[in-house]
Structure formats: structure tokens, C-alpha cells
Design an enzyme around this catalytic site. Structure first.
Site, PDB file in Angstrom:
ATOM      1  N   ASN A  62       0.799  -1.184   0.120  1.00  0.00           N
ATOM      2  CA  ASN A  62      -0.072   0.020  -0.010  1.00  0.00           C
ATOM      3  C   ASN A  62       0.892   1.329  -0.099  1.00  0.00           C
ATOM      4  O   ASN A  62       1.829   1.146  -0.038  1.00  0.00           O
ATOM      5  CB  ASN A  62      -0.908  -0.043   1.130  1.00  0.00           C
ATOM      6  CG  ASN A  62      -2.259   0.751   0.847  1.00  0.00           C
ATOM      7  OD1 ASN A  62      -2.369   1.594   0.359  1.00  0.00           O
ATOM      8  ND2 ASN A  62      -3.275  -0.067   1.390  1.00  0.00           N
ATOM      9  N   HIS A 114      23.584   2.662  12.115  1.00  0.00           N
ATOM     10  CA  HIS A 114      24.751   3.584  12.007  1.00  0.00           C
ATOM     11  C   HIS A 114      25.389   3.033  13.488  1.00  0.00           C
ATOM     12  O   HIS A 114      24.716   2.646  14.468  1.00  0.00           O
ATOM     13  CB  HIS A 114      24.067   5.117  12.527  1.00  0.00           C
ATOM     14  CG  HIS A 114      23.451   5.343  10.959  1.00  0.00           C
ATOM     15  ND1 HIS A 114      24.450   5.998   9.908  1.00  0.00           N
ATOM     16  CD2 HIS A 114      22.349   5.505  10.744  1.00  0.00           C
ATOM     17  CE1 HIS A 114      23.315   6.199   8.972  1.00  0.00           C
ATOM     18  NE2 HIS A 114      22.241   6.048   9.470  1.00  0.00           N
ATOM     19  N   ALA A 144       0.038  -4.169  13.080  1.00  0.00           N
ATOM     20  CA  ALA A 144       0.095  -2.742  12.762  1.00  0.00           C
ATOM     21  C   ALA A 144       0.834  -2.076  13.698  1.00  0.00           C
ATOM     22  O   ALA A 144       0.806  -2.163  15.095  1.00  0.00           O
ATOM     23  CB  ALA A 144      -1.335  -2.104  12.726  1.00  0.00           C
TER      24      ALA A 144
END
Length: 193
Positions: free
Chosen positions: A84, A114, A159
């Protein structure tokens, strides 16, 4: 050893001052811009741009714009892939995605990390660790997948999760940090006639 080779090996590399990497990123970002500007009915052009941008891309892949990558060619996507809006893939290392994968809106897959040492970060150094997503995986909206993660076949990621560690095949996982919660059960399919 080139900076690109260092990245593929998970070593510290400098992506900000290497002409080869800078040119590859410029090329990929220009293709992303072209892709994101296409009109809705230009599906053939969208597919052609994905085929040019990505290392491997199933012909039936659908990625709703906007879509952003760092290099593109380090991404391998299988068949029947759907993402999406607002997918970001930072592909300093390889990102491999299997068949029949669905990704909700506003998700990020990042191979980039990093160092903790401020001096090294200040020199522009980073590392990249490959990400692998198996087949038949569903990734809910707003999920962040961190460097070095493997998500097994048939997994479901809830989610808003931040996936920092591997998720086993066939498990529902969610949270921040994301953790496996229970095995995904196959239920009989109800047919309505």
C-alpha cells in the site's frame, strides 16, 4: 574493496562520499520520482519502471505510490506482491521478499544502521544488514522492519510494530519491540453459495 562491497558484507562503509553509491542513489531516486508521478491508469508504465528499478520484481507486483528506495537493485520481490501507499525500502544490503506478501500503508524496511560511536557517525559511516521476508506474509500498517531481520513464511506482523529481531514462520507477532505472540492457525474456509 569498494564501499558497495563493504555494505554487502555488513561492514562499515561511507555512502555519503562514494561517487559510485551517490550516482546509484541519484538514479534510483529519479526513477522513484518518475514512478510516483504516473497517473493511476498508467499500469503498464508502472510495471516497466518497477522492473527497471528493482533487482528482481514479479510482473504482477503492485506498489501503490508514493514508493521510495535508496538503490533499488538490492531489492528482490516475488510474485503476487502488494504494498500500500508510502512504502520505504532502504536497501544498502539485499532485501528479499517472497511470494504472496501484503504490506500495509506507511511501512519501512531498512537495512541501514549507524554505529554508536559519534565520531564514526560524524565521518558518515554506516552499515547495512540484509532483510528477508518469507512468502505468504502479511505486514500491517505502520510497521518498521530493522536491519538484519528475517520474517518467516506465513507470519503476520501486527500494525505499528517495530521488528528488531527475527520472527519465526507461521507466527503472529506485534509490539514495540515486536515479539511472537501465538502461532497462526489455518482455519477451514467457509464458502457462501
Amino acid at each position: 574493496m569498494t564501499e558497495s562491497e563493504k555494505a554487502q558484507l555488513g561492514q562499515l562503509y561511507n555512502a555519503n562520499h562514494d561517487p559510485q553509491l551517490l550516482n546509484r542513489r541519484t538514479w534510483a531516486k529519479n526513477l522513484c520520482m518518475d514512478y510516483n508521478q504516473l497517473r493511476w491508469g498508467e499500469g503498464v508504465k508502472r510495471t516497466a519502471l518497477l522492473q527497471e528499478l528493482l533487482g528482481i520484481c514479479g510482473e504482477d507486483a503492485v506498489i501503490e505510490p508514493p514508493f521510495f528506495v535508496d538503490y533499488g537493485k538490492n531489492i528482490c520481490i516475488g510474485r503476487s506482491f502488494y504494498a500500500n501507499h508510502n512504502l520505504v525500502i532502504l536497501d544498502g544490503a539485499t532485501v528479499t521478499i517472497g511470494n504472496n506478501v501484503f504490506i500495509g500503508p506507511n511501512c519501512t524496511i531498512s537495512t541501514a544502521g549507524h554505529p554508536f560511536e559519534a565520531r564514526l557517525r560524524g565521518e558518515g559511516l554506516e552499515y547495512a544488514k540484509a532483510v528477508t521476508i518469507g512468502s505468504n506474509v502479511w505486514i500491517g500498517m505502520g510497521v518498521q522492519i530493522c536491519p538484519g531481520v528475517t520474517i518467516g513464511d506465513n507470519a503476520v506482523i501486527g500494525a505499528g510494530s517495530v521488528v528488531t529481531k527475527d520472527v519465526p514462520a507461521g507466527w503472529l507477532a506485534y509490539g514495540n519491540p515486536c515479539a511472537p505472540v501465538k502461532a497462526v492457525e489455518e482455519k477451514p474456509v467457509r464458502r457462501i453459495l
